[in-house]
Scaffold this motif. Structure first.
Motif, PDB file in Angstrom:
ATOM      1  N   LEU A 256      -2.014  -0.845  -4.095  1.00 14.12           N
ATOM      2  CA  LEU A 256      -3.142   0.014  -3.757  1.00 14.12           C
ATOM      3  C   LEU A 256      -2.609   1.362  -3.282  1.00 14.12           C
ATOM      4  O   LEU A 256      -1.683   1.412  -2.475  1.00 14.12           O
ATOM      5  CB  LEU A 256      -3.986  -0.626  -2.652  1.00 14.12           C
ATOM      6  CG  LEU A 256      -5.156   0.187  -2.097  1.00 14.12           C
ATOM      7  CD1 LEU A 256      -6.213   0.435  -3.176  1.00 14.12           C
ATOM      8  CD2 LEU A 256      -5.788  -0.527  -0.899  1.00 14.12           C
TER       9      LEU A 256
ATOM     10  N   ILE B 291       0.857  -1.191   0.000  1.00 13.56           N
ATOM     11  CA  ILE B 291       0.000   0.000   0.000  1.00 13.56           C
ATOM     12  C   ILE B 291       0.885   1.230   0.000  1.00 13.56           C
ATOM     13  O   ILE B 291       1.842   1.322   0.773  1.00 13.56           O
ATOM     14  CB  ILE B 291      -0.924   0.037   1.233  1.00 13.56           C
ATOM     15  CG1 ILE B 291      -1.828  -1.201   1.271  1.00 13.56           C
ATOM     16  CG2 ILE B 291      -1.777   1.301   1.216  1.00 13.56           C
ATOM     17  CD1 ILE B 291      -2.709  -1.255   2.507  1.00 13.56           C
TER      18      ILE B 291
ATOM     19  N   PHE C 275       3.496  -0.409  -5.992  1.00 13.16           N
ATOM     20  CA  PHE C 275       2.305  -0.460  -5.142  1.00 13.16           C
ATOM     21  C   PHE C 275       1.275  -1.403  -5.747  1.00 13.16           C
ATOM     22  O   PHE C 275       1.315  -1.718  -6.937  1.00 13.16           O
ATOM     23  CB  PHE C 275       1.687   0.937  -5.006  1.00 13.16           C
ATOM     24  CG  PHE C 275       1.204   1.496  -6.322  1.00 13.16           C
ATOM     25  CD1 PHE C 275      -0.080   1.243  -6.790  1.00 13.16           C
ATOM     26  CD2 PHE C 275       2.063   2.246  -7.117  1.00 13.16           C
ATOM     27  CE1 PHE C 275      -0.504   1.726  -8.013  1.00 13.16           C
ATOM     28  CE2 PHE C 275       1.645   2.738  -8.350  1.00 13.16           C
ATOM     29  CZ  PHE C 275       0.360   2.475  -8.797  1.00 13.16           C
TER      30      PHE C 275
ATOM     31  N   ILE D 232       3.369  -0.897   4.126  1.00 14.61           N
ATOM     32  CA  ILE D 232       2.846   0.450   3.912  1.00 14.61           C
ATOM     33  C   ILE D 232       4.020   1.390   3.682  1.00 14.61           C
ATOM     34  O   ILE D 232       4.944   1.469   4.495  1.00 14.61           O
ATOM     35  CB  ILE D 232       2.034   0.962   5.124  1.00 14.61           C
ATOM     36  CG1 ILE D 232       0.816   0.077   5.375  1.00 14.61           C
ATOM     37  CG2 ILE D 232       1.587   2.404   4.894  1.00 14.61           C
ATOM     38  CD1 ILE D 232       0.053   0.447   6.634  1.00 14.61           C
TER      39      ILE D 232
ATOM     40  N   ALA E 212      -2.767  -6.742   3.720  1.00 14.19           N
ATOM     41  CA  ALA E 212      -1.588  -6.083   3.168  1.00 14.19           C
ATOM     42  C   ALA E 212      -0.388  -6.388   4.054  1.00 14.19           C
ATOM     43  O   ALA E 212      -0.532  -6.719   5.239  1.00 14.19           O
ATOM     44  CB  ALA E 212      -1.797  -4.576   3.076  1.00 14.19           C
TER      45      ALA E 212
ATOM     46  N   ALA F 169      -5.074   2.309   5.852  1.00 17.83           N
ATOM     47  CA  ALA F 169      -3.983   1.431   5.444  1.00 17.83           C
ATOM     48  C   ALA F 169      -3.557   0.528   6.595  1.00 17.83           C
ATOM     49  O   ALA F 169      -3.328  -0.681   6.412  1.00 17.83           O
ATOM     50  CB  ALA F 169      -2.808   2.267   4.953  1.00 17.83           C
TER      51      ALA F 169
END
Length: 259
Positions: free
Chosen positions: A113, A3, A111, A57, A54, A45
């Protein structure tokens, strides 16, 4: 899944803002902070990571040297790393130029997202998410009140005047979230200490392969023609209750077209 969260260093909302001689906001002359609306993007996130959707980040910001303060605040909330695009030639860059720079930086970061706030609390234009998605060729879901990742797609709830919609977009995608998406957490002491050790990489325009002439005041698609200070506050109207205060208040509101 990786992310990327877009964050921005903005002037304090309660501070007195001033413009420099070139009609750009004087960001060095006022205290700043991580944009409050971006904190909601950070929170979403972190929730995706906590839900197992995920694994990483990364934060991305573009701004003056003091923008690293916003980066450290986000890293203190959680996350793994950050990128700060810093270049003197960026001064005066408008939304078009900003989307160009951020798109190049995101392409280099990698990435699955992209999450951002629905607007920045300084300009409040709300156009960057759509511009950025267009440059990257991504599906965009804007003004999401909730999101989750299912299989290879992101599902978002979006509130309208008439209903709550569910919008599903295949990954990779870009989502902007509203202030109704969930209260952002406060950084813990442990998080603040850990943030000091997390990597923050600085990239210049040259690192991104962008010519300086395409950004800044000279490359802007918009121009500020004039600025003027906010007029001083005028004395208000005081209504003393002598038995007819309600009627006088109603007359005042009606006369000022507030009713």
């Amino acid at each position: 899944m990786k992310i990327a969260v877009l964050i921005k260093y903005v002037p304090e909302a309660t501070a007195t803002w001033r413009f420099a001689d070139d009609r750009a906001l004087d960001r060095d002359g006022v205290e700043g902070r991580l944009s409050e609306l971006d904190e909601y993007a950070v929170e979403q996130a972190l929730r995706l990571v906590e839900a197992g959707a995920a694994t990483e980040i990364g934060y991305l910001t573009m701004g003056p040297p003091r923008a690293v303060d916003a980066v450290r605040k986000a890293l203190a909330m959680g996350g793994d790393r950050a990128v700060h695009v810093l270049d003197d030639a960026l001064h005066g860059t408008d939304a078009m130029g900003t989307s160009l720079v951020l798109a190049a930086a995101l392409g280099r970061m990698g990435f699955d997202l992209v999450i951002c706030g629905m607007a920045s609390t300084d300009a409040e234009m709300s156009v960057l998410p759509a511009m950025l998605a267009e440059r990257l060729g991504l599906p965009a879901v804007v003004n999401a009140a909730a999101l989750r990742v299912e299989d290879s797609a992101v599902a978002c709830e979006r509130d309208t005047d008439d209903a709550t919609e569910e919008v599903v977009a295949p990954l990779p995608a870009l989502v902007s979230v509203t202030d109704r998406s969930g209260e952002a957490r406060y950084p813990s002491f442990k998080g603040i200490v850990a943030a000091k050790k997390k990597p923050v990489t600085t990239w210049s325009l040259a690192d991104l392969g962008i010519e300086a002439a395409r950004v800044g005041t000279g490359g802007a698609a918009t121009e500020v023609l004039t600025v003027q200070p906010r007029p001083p506050r005028e004395a208000g109207t005081v209504i003393t209750d002598e038995g007819d205060a309600a009627a006088r208040l109603a007359d005042f509101l009606a006369a000022n077209k507030l009713l």
